[in-house]
Design an enzyme around this catalytic site. Structure first.
Site, PDB file in Angstrom:
ATOM      1  N   GLU A 166      19.160   8.360   7.083  1.00 35.54           N
ATOM      2  CA  GLU A 166      18.726   9.587   7.753  1.00 35.54           C
ATOM      3  C   GLU A 166      18.597  10.796   6.812  1.00 35.54           C
ATOM      4  OE1 GLU A 166      20.928  10.271  11.332  1.00 35.54           O
ATOM      5  OE2 GLU A 166      20.324   8.341  12.112  1.00 35.54           O
ATOM      6  N   GLU A 383      19.915   1.489  13.826  1.00 36.90           N
ATOM      7  CA  GLU A 383      20.970   2.124  14.626  1.00 36.90           C
ATOM      8  C   GLU A 383      20.469   2.367  16.043  1.00 36.90           C
ATOM      9  OE1 GLU A 383      22.868   5.711  13.283  1.00 36.90           O
ATOM     10  OE2 GLU A 383      23.001   4.937  11.237  1.00 36.90           O
TER      11      GLU A 383
HETATM   12  C1  GCO Z   1      23.398   9.066  12.656  1.00 37.20           C
HETATM   13  C2  GCO Z   1      24.338   8.516  11.740  1.00 37.20           C
HETATM   14  C3  GCO Z   1      25.603   8.019  12.357  1.00 37.20           C
HETATM   15  C4  GCO Z   1      26.022   8.687  13.653  1.00 37.20           C
HETATM   16  C5  GCO Z   1      25.379   8.039  14.851  1.00 37.20           C
HETATM   17  C6  GCO Z   1      25.753   8.775  16.141  1.00 37.20           C
HETATM   18  O1  GCO Z   1      22.486   8.325  13.018  1.00 37.20           O
HETATM   19  O2  GCO Z   1      23.524  10.234  12.957  1.00 37.20           O
HETATM   20  O3  GCO Z   1      23.754   7.451  11.024  1.00 37.20           O
HETATM   21  O4  GCO Z   1      26.477   8.326  11.333  1.00 37.20           O
HETATM   22  O5  GCO Z   1      27.405   8.592  13.806  1.00 37.20           O
HETATM   23  O6  GCO Z   1      24.014   8.097  14.779  1.00 37.20           O
HETATM   24  O7  GCO Z   1      25.361  10.114  16.034  1.00 37.20           O
END
Ligand code: GCO
Length: 479
Positions: A166, A383
Site C-alpha cells: 500500500e 488483503e
Molecule cells: C492495510 C494494511 C493492514 C491493515 C488492514 C486493516 O491494508 O491498511 O495492509 O496493515 O491493518 O488493511 O486496515
C-alpha cells in the site's frame, strides 16, 4: 444453493505484517522504525497503545505457524521489518534480524506453507526518516540495497517477493493526512514520497532480479477502492474523479502504463518540482504480480474539508458498516473489472495505434509485462477482511458470523469477476490473527484467530474454521 468452485491451483492464504504482530521492538539488534517513534509519541495511537510487544509473534512464531498448518492454510503473506535487517537503514547488516526470518521461512516450509514475502509494510528505519525519509529520493536507493540483502539470504526458499504494501497509505496517510507515521501534513511531501516509493519498487525489482537464487515473482500490493460521487452533480462527479486519480491511478498508471497522473496536476509540479526524472517511469513499470487490497468503496463529494484536493468522504445512511468502513461486497467485482478493462485489455485505440516500441517492461501492445497470462502481471486479492467486535462466548467459542458473512459475500464477488473474465489467481484474508491496527491500536479485530491481549492466548474463531473449509474445498456453497 450453489457451489462456487475456484480454478485449479487458486492460491488461498492469509496476510499479516511485521510491526502489527511481531513485538520485540528493540530486541536482538533491531533498529528503531518510524512506527516505534510514532506509537511512542503521546496522542498518536488510541489509548496510547504501541507495537512494542503486540502479539509477540517474534517469540511465538512456531506456534502461530503450526496453527496455520492445522487450519490447512497453504500460503502466508508476511512482511520483513527493514530495521531488523539494517538497523541504520543501510550499511551494517544485523545477523540476528536476518536469522529470525530464516527461521520463520524454514518453519513455514516445514509445515508446507508457501511464504509470500513483503519487503516494506510501512516500518521505515528512523535513521532514514531523520535523513528525509520517503520524500528524499536517496531513500529509494537504500530500499534497493535492503532488497538485495533479503533476496540474497532468502530467495533460495522464497519464490514471491512483494516490494511494498500500500504505497499510497505510506505516502498520503503518512505525509498528507498525518494519521500514520511519520505524521506530517504536507501534500508536496506526500507526492514526492509516493513517487520515490514507486521508484524504489523499480530499483528493488532490478536488485531482486540480479540477486535471486531462483526465478522469483516480483509483486506489489495496492489499496484500491471504487470511487463513487455522493450525488450526480458535476462538482461531485469531478470530486470522485480527483480522488480516483490521486488514490488509484497515482499507483496503477505508473506500474501498469508507465505514465503518472502527477504529471497531469500543475499543482503537483509546483509543489514538488521535477520529482519524476527521466527514466523513472520506465524503471517503475516492472511487475509480475499485482496484489489488490480491498476493503470498501469510497463515496466522495466536493468540499473544502480536505484542502487543495477539495473533497470529503461521505458515508451513505442505511448501509451496513463495520468498525471502520461501509460493507460493500460488489465494490470488489467493480474494482477488478475496472482494473482489467483499464490496464489489462488493449483498447481499440491500442490495437489501431502502431505498437509502441515494446520496451523490456511491456508487451507489444504496450500492456504491462509480467509472468502472468499473456506475459502480463498476475492479479491476486492480497488483503480482504473486516473489523468486527469479537468476544468469547460462555463455551469459549467466538461465533463471528458477521465476519463469515463478509467473507462469503466478498469471495463470491471474486468468483463473479473470474466468471466475467478477470483471471484472479488468489485470495488472502486479512488477517491471520487479531493485531495492532495502526492509529486505532488494538481496538479493531480482523483475525481468523482471536488474541486475548492480556494473556496473548490464541483461540481460533468460527471464521477460521469456515475459511479452512473453503480452502479444503477450493470453494463454498452459497444460498
Ligand atoms: C492495510 C494494511 C493492514 C491493515 C488492514 C486493516 O491494508 O491498511 O495492509 O496493515 O491493518 O488493511 O486496515
Amino acid at each position: 444453493m450453489q457451489k462456487l468452485t475456484f480454478p485449479k491451483n487458486f492460491v488461498w492464504g492469509v496476510a499479516a505484517s511485521a510491526y502489527q504482530i511481531e513485538g520485540a521492538w528493540n530486541e536482538d539488534g533491531k533498529g528503531q522504525s518510524i512506527w516505534d517513534t510514532f506509537s511512542h509519541t503521546p496522542g498518536k495511537i488510541a489509548n496510547g497503545e504501541t507495537g512494542d510487544v503486540s502479539i509477540d509473534h517474534y517469540h511465538r512464531y512456531k506456534d502461530d505457524v503450526a496453527r496455520m498448518a492445522e487450519l490447512g492454510i497453504p500460503t502466508y503473506r508476511f512482511s520483513v521489518a527493514w530495521p531488523r535487517i539494517l538497523p541504520e537503514g543501510s550499511g551494517k547488516v544485523n545477523a540476528k534480524g536476518l536469522a529470525f526470518y530464516d527461521r520463520l521461512v524454514d518453519t513455514l516450509l516445514k509445515h508446507k506453507i508457501e511464504p509470500y514475502l513483503c519487503l516494506f509494510h510501512w516500518d521505515l528505519p528512523q535513521v532514514l526518516q531523520d535523513k528525509g525519509g520517503w520524500p528524499e529520493r536517496a531513500t529509494a536507493y537504500h530500499f534497493a540495497e535492503y532488497a538485495h540483502i533479503v533476496t540474497a539470504r532468502l530467495s533460495d526458499r522464497v519464490g514471491v517477493i512483494m516490494t511494498h504494501n500500500e504505497p499510497w497509505v505510506a505516502a498520503f496517510v503518512g505525509h498528507f493526512l498525518g494519521d500514520h507515521a511519520p505524521g506530517s501534513k504536507d501534500l508536496g511531501a506526500a507526492i514526492k514520497a509516493q513517487h520515490h516509493i514507486l521508484l524504489s519498487h523499480g530499483l528493488a525489482a532490478e536488485a531482486i532480479r540480479a540477486e535471486a537464487r531462483q526465478p522469483v515473482k516480483i509483486g506489489i500490493t495496492l489499496n484500491l477502492n471504487p470511487v463513487h460521487p455522493a450525488t450526480d452533480s458535476k462538482k461531485d462527479r469531478e470530486a470522485a474523479q480527483r480522488v480516483d486519480a490521486i488514490m488509484n491511478r497515482i499507483v496503477l498508471d505508473p506500474l501498469l502504463k508507465g505514465t503518472s497522473p502527477i504529471e497531469e496536476f500543475a499543482l503537483a509540479k509546483l509543489l514538488t518540482g521535477k520529482v519524476i526524472q527521466p527514466g523513472d517511469l520506465e524503471k517503475i513499470r516492472m511487475l509480475d504480480l499485482l496484489g489488490v487490497n480491498y476493503y470498501s468503496r469510497a463515496v466522495m463529494k466536493h468540499s473544502s474539508k480536505i484542502p487543495v484536493v477539495n473533497v470529503e468522504q461521505v458515508h451513505p445512511a442505511g448501509n451496513e458498516y463495520s468498525g471502520m468502513w461501509e460493507i460493500y461486497p460488489e465494490g470488489l467485482h467493480e474494482l477488478l473489472m475496472r482494473i482489467w478493462k483499464d490496464y489489462f485489455t488493449p483498447s481499440p485505440f491500442d490495437r489501431l495505434r502502431a505498437a509502441p516500441p515494446a520496451s523490456s517492461r511491456s508487451t507489444p501492445l504496450g500492456l504491462p509485462k509480467g509472468k502472468g497470462e499473456g506475459g502480463m502481471p498476475e492479479i491476486m486479492i492480497t488483503e480482504n477482511g473486516v473489523p468486527v467486535p469479537d468476544g468469547l462466548d460462555f463455551d469459549g467459542r467466538i461465533r463471528d458470523e458477521r465476519r463469515i458473512r463478509y467473507l462469503q459475500n466478498h469471495i463470491a464477488q471474486v468468483h463473479r469477476a473470474i466468471q466475467d473474465g478477470v483471471p484472479v489467481k488468489g485470495y488472502f484474508h486479512w488477517s491471520l490473527m487479531d493485531n495492532f491496527e495502526w492509529a486505532l491500536g488494538y481496538g479493531q479485530r480482523f483475525g481468523l484467530v482471536y488474541v486475548d491481549y492480556k494473556t496473548l492466548k490464541r483461540t481460533v474463531k468460527d471464521s477460521g474454521r469456515w475459511f479452512a473449509k473453503v480452502i479444503a474445498e477450493n470453494g463454498m456453497i452459497v444460498e
